[in-house]
Design a protein around this motif. Structure first.
Motif, PDB file in Angstrom:
ATOM      1  N   TYR A  33       0.812  -1.214   0.000  1.00 29.77           N
ATOM      2  CA  TYR A  33       0.000   0.000   0.000  1.00 29.77           C
ATOM      3  C   TYR A  33       0.850   1.271   0.000  1.00 29.77           C
ATOM      4  N   ALA A  34       2.078   1.160  -0.430  1.00 27.72           N
ATOM      5  CA  ALA A  34       2.985   2.319  -0.419  1.00 27.72           C
ATOM      6  C   ALA A  34       2.454   3.434  -1.311  1.00 27.72           C
ATOM      7  N   THR A  35       2.697   4.680  -0.881  1.00 33.11           N
ATOM      8  CA  THR A  35       2.358   5.826  -1.725  1.00 33.11           C
ATOM      9  C   THR A  35       3.250   5.854  -2.954  1.00 33.11           C
ATOM     10  N   ASN A  36       4.522   5.552  -2.752  1.00 37.22           N
ATOM     11  CA  ASN A  36       5.483   5.440  -3.843  1.00 37.22           C
ATOM     12  C   ASN A  36       6.310   4.185  -3.607  1.00 37.22           C
ATOM     13  N   PHE A  37       6.445   3.367  -4.614  1.00 36.13           N
ATOM     14  CA  PHE A  37       7.199   2.132  -4.487  1.00 36.13           C
ATOM     15  C   PHE A  37       8.705   2.401  -4.600  1.00 36.13           C
ATOM     16  N   THR A  38       9.474   1.639  -3.831  1.00 44.44           N
ATOM     17  CA  THR A  38      10.928   1.739  -3.863  1.00 44.44           C
ATOM     18  C   THR A  38      11.481   0.561  -4.651  1.00 44.44           C
ATOM     19  N   PHE A  39      11.943   0.834  -5.853  1.00 41.58           N
ATOM     20  CA  PHE A  39      12.493  -0.208  -6.720  1.00 41.58           C
ATOM     21  C   PHE A  39      13.993  -0.306  -6.454  1.00 41.58           C
ATOM     22  N   LYS A  40      14.410  -1.382  -5.796  1.00 36.96           N
ATOM     23  CA  LYS A  40      15.800  -1.538  -5.403  1.00 36.96           C
ATOM     24  C   LYS A  40      16.685  -1.799  -6.620  1.00 36.96           C
ATOM     25  N   PRO A  41      17.854  -1.169  -6.665  1.00 34.92           N
ATOM     26  CA  PRO A  41      18.758  -1.404  -7.798  1.00 34.92           C
ATOM     27  C   PRO A  41      19.109  -2.874  -7.977  1.00 34.92           C
ATOM     28  N   GLU A  42      19.274  -3.597  -6.876  1.00 34.44           N
ATOM     29  CA  GLU A  42      19.632  -5.006  -6.999  1.00 34.44           C
ATOM     30  C   GLU A  42      18.505  -5.827  -7.630  1.00 34.44           C
ATOM     31  N   ASP A  43      17.242  -5.431  -7.397  1.00 32.97           N
ATOM     32  CA  ASP A  43      16.128  -6.102  -8.080  1.00 32.97           C
ATOM     33  C   ASP A  43      16.169  -5.818  -9.575  1.00 32.97           C
ATOM     34  N   MET A  44      16.429  -4.569  -9.933  1.00 37.47           N
ATOM     35  CA  MET A  44      16.473  -4.216 -11.348  1.00 37.47           C
ATOM     36  C   MET A  44      17.636  -4.919 -12.046  1.00 37.47           C
ATOM     37  N   ASP A  45      18.743  -5.082 -11.336  1.00 38.25           N
ATOM     38  CA  ASP A  45      19.866  -5.839 -11.904  1.00 38.25           C
ATOM     39  C   ASP A  45      19.457  -7.274 -12.199  1.00 38.25           C
ATOM     40  N   LYS A  46      18.660  -7.864 -11.307  1.00 38.53           N
ATOM     41  CA  LYS A  46      18.200  -9.235 -11.520  1.00 38.53           C
ATOM     42  C   LYS A  46      17.235  -9.320 -12.703  1.00 38.53           C
ATOM     43  N   VAL A  47      16.397  -8.316 -12.858  1.00 40.21           N
ATOM     44  CA  VAL A  47      15.506  -8.289 -14.021  1.00 40.21           C
ATOM     45  C   VAL A  47      16.335  -8.339 -15.302  1.00 40.21           C
ATOM     46  N   VAL A  48      17.344  -7.475 -15.378  1.00 38.21           N
ATOM     47  CA  VAL A  48      18.199  -7.441 -16.570  1.00 38.21           C
ATOM     48  C   VAL A  48      18.920  -8.772 -16.742  1.00 38.21           C
ATOM     49  N   GLU A  49      19.413  -9.321 -15.653  1.00 37.30           N
ATOM     50  CA  GLU A  49      20.153 -10.586 -15.723  1.00 37.30           C
ATOM     51  C   GLU A  49      19.299 -11.707 -16.313  1.00 37.30           C
ATOM     52  N   TYR A  50      18.079 -11.861 -15.807  1.00 41.81           N
ATOM     53  CA  TYR A  50      17.241 -12.961 -16.289  1.00 41.81           C
ATOM     54  C   TYR A  50      16.712 -12.696 -17.701  1.00 41.81           C
ATOM     55  N   CYS A  51      16.439 -11.447 -18.009  1.00 43.85           N
ATOM     56  CA  CYS A  51      16.029 -11.132 -19.382  1.00 43.85           C
ATOM     57  C   CYS A  51      17.173 -11.399 -20.354  1.00 43.85           C
ATOM     58  N   ASP A  52      18.389 -11.060 -19.955  1.00 44.07           N
ATOM     59  CA  ASP A  52      19.554 -11.338 -20.803  1.00 44.07           C
ATOM     60  C   ASP A  52      19.710 -12.837 -21.038  1.00 44.07           C
ATOM     61  N   LYS A  53      19.468 -13.640 -20.016  1.00 40.13           N
ATOM     62  CA  LYS A  53      19.578 -15.090 -20.173  1.00 40.13           C
ATOM     63  C   LYS A  53      18.636 -15.588 -21.267  1.00 40.13           C
ATOM     64  N   ILE A  54      17.410 -15.091 -21.242  1.00 40.79           N
ATOM     65  CA  ILE A  54      16.424 -15.514 -22.240  1.00 40.79           C
ATOM     66  C   ILE A  54      16.835 -15.044 -23.635  1.00 40.79           C
ATOM     67  N   ILE A  55      17.165 -13.769 -23.750  1.00 44.15           N
ATOM     68  CA  ILE A  55      17.506 -13.197 -25.053  1.00 44.15           C
ATOM     69  C   ILE A  55      18.761 -13.858 -25.622  1.00 44.15           C
TER      70      ILE A  55
END
Length: 558
Positions: free
Chosen positions: A223-245
């Protein structure tokens, strides 16, 4: 004596969560399974784990929760008589659903049953002497994680349980997130890469992990007013997307609508999908859910028509118009519409050549002409022309889809709202309603590029990198003139682009919450309560757990 658990399940295996009272699993020893090989026993335990997916993705279940709750889809009380259902679709759109909503209950039950079936397979497969058992265990455990991930997204909790006789531990927030992530990571090494999109593979788990990390900020603090997107989470997004691509296993489709054709099980853009092939008794109803009651997709079945179900909202339609003005979006972007009925009015076509237009349908509709319950023939062919509301007892009123659709009497008529025919209905059907055949995408390659683009923007505002990913997807649709390349990128533009690419694919609610749009105002919706980001736990589930005080606590505001 070795025992084999045959998974013909009527389940409440999460214990108390489905308001049922007994577990009808049949435990059979070897002597009672005459002719059942280890391979058949292994298959028989894994198949029910996947078998819940088509039920979850039924048009009134997951689609309803993910689309009709958003600015993309609306389902009014048609003509004052149809789709009333005690107002549950109006409430879904207006964010006023209650814990007694039957579609929310059904979605919950199918998800929890999927978890229970997976647990049964996880506990039984190790006793079966078949080489596939190790892979099957990984798939069952991974599917348990997937079902829990959907529960986390919809209801804000997961059920952790390894002992089939024990009571599930309920996890929320960071603990729930960690549980799902750990389960996916545990199974990834044992999964295959070459079994098609209908089974959990390494690529599927990479895609789900990318999605999990992308939404981690939401799951940690719902229920956060603004979400905090952690850099380490975003790094993991890129990592797993790179694996697929970088795997080279998947490919963006040249023809956008081929991703949703009835033969899409072999489409290389699909990474993980609900297998709806006819030989598996697929039941894809999204092909006719939105259509008029006077649109008939298959010449062989003059009783199988559309339901005058959901339309897109004027708000969503206007995002297309505003983006491409003064050009019509149908001419500017091949994802908006595909013309298949390239014929003048009152033409005749063969059954094999009849294919309905696809995408977002506007204005006067053309199709098979039906008189007295039968299609008008031209010799061996079929008459095609302007459609009228014959099935609604308005034979002089043309089927003209209008932009306006709302909950007023005028805005709820049978032809209000532009409709969507994205999924092709299979000609293998034996009734015009069953055997939908087109697989539902859960993860596809375009989403991988879009997730990577979003992670780049959220971590370091890498607009150039994000723009390259988005434009690569746009430029890939070369079967027709692709949409023009974008010249800039930010989060609002990316949200808009995700709407264009993934409309009607059951991602919109999750996207709207993550982008901070879900409390907005659109057609017939003004509720801005952040607690409506998750749905109520069904009252039947809470009642079923009533002998464990405090075990299953209702979500806030319900």
């Amino acid at each position: 004596m070795k025992k084999i658990l045959v998974s013909s399940l009527a389940l409440c295996g999460l214990l108390f969560l489905n308001s049922c009272t007994d577990l009808t699993e049949n435990v059979l020893d070897e002597s009672s399974v005459t002719g059942l090989t280890d391979k058949q026993a292994a298959d028989g335990n894994l198949a029910p784990v996947y078998a819940r997916l088509p039920d979850i993705f039924l048009h009134t279940n997951y689609f309803n929760l993910q689309e009709i709750s958003t600015d993309e889809a609306i389902l009014p009380y048609r003509g004052g008589t149809d789709w009333g259902d005690n107002g549950i679709y109006l409430a879904m759109h207006q964010h006023t659903s209650t814990s007694t909503d039957p579609n929310i209950r059904n979605t919950w039950q199918f998800l929890t049953q999927g978890i229970s079936r997976a647990l049964t397979a996880i506990n039984t497969l190790p006793t079966i002497n078949d080489p596939a058992a190790k892979v099957y265990i990984a798939e069952a455990r991974g599917m348990r994680a997937y079902y829990n991930m959907v529960l986390l997204d919809l209801f804000g909790l997961v059920f952790a349980k390894d002992d089939a006789q024990g009571i599930s531990e309920i996890l929320r927030g960071e603990k729930a997130l960690d549980y799902v992530r750990t389960e996916f990571l545990a199974v990834e090494p044992d999964l295959l890469t070459n079994v098609g999109p209908g089974r959990l593979t390494k690529g599927a788990v990479w895609g789900l992990l990318a999605r999990l990390h992308l939404n981690a900020a939401v799951y940690r603090d719902r229920y956060a007013t603004n979400f905090t997107f952690k850099p380490e989470d975003m790094d993991k997004v890129v990592e797993y997307c790179d694996k697929i691509i970088n795997s080279g296993q998947y490919q963006l489709a040249r023809d956008y609508f081929s991703i949703f054709n009835s033969d899409n099980n072999t489409n290389k853009e699909l990474i993980f999908a609900v297998d709806q092939r006819a030989e598996l008794n697929g039941h894809n109803r999204l092909a006719y859910f939105s259509l008029s009651g006077d649109q008939f997709p298959l010449p062989a079945f003059p009783a199988a028509n559309g339901t005058d179900g959901p339309a897109i909202t004027p708000d969503f339609y206007r995002t297309w118009v505003d983006t491409y003005a003064p050009r019509d979006p149908a001419a500017a972007d091949p994802r908006f519409f595909k013309q298949n009925l390239n014929i003048p009015a009152d033409s005749c076509v063969s059954a094999n050549d009849f294919n309905m237009n696809r995408g977002i349908l506007r204005g006067q509709q053309f199709g098979l002409i039906r008189v007295n319950g039968a299609f008008v023939r031209c010799g061996n062919n079929y008459r095609v022309g302007r459609l009228f509301n014959v099935t609604r007892n308005r034979p002089t009123t043309p089927v003209v889809f209008t932009e306006r659709v709302d909950f007023t009497v005028a805005g709820s008529d049978y032809s209000t709202g532009f409709r969507v025919l994205k999924y092709e209905f299979s000609k293998k059907s034996s009734s015009g309603r069953n055997l939908g055949d087109a697989d539902f995408s859960i993860v596809r390659l375009a989403d991988v590029y879009m997730m990577r683009a979003e992670a780049k923007l959220r971590k370091s505002n890498d607009a150039a990198g994000a723009l390259a990913d988005v434009n690569l997807v746009r430029a890939s649709r070369t079967a027709s003139t692709p949409p023009p390349a974008l010249t800039s990128m930010n989060l609002d533009l990316l949200f808009r682009e995700r709407g264009f690419e993934f409309y009607w694919e059951m991602l919109r609610r999750t996207d709207m919450i993550r982008f901070g749009k879900y409390e907005g105002t659109w057609t017939e919706k003004s509720n801005n309560d952040r607690r409506k980001r998750i749905f109520p736990i069904p009252q039947t589930a809470i009642d079923g757990a009533s002998n464990l005080p405090g075990y299953l606590v209702q979500n806030e505001s319900y």
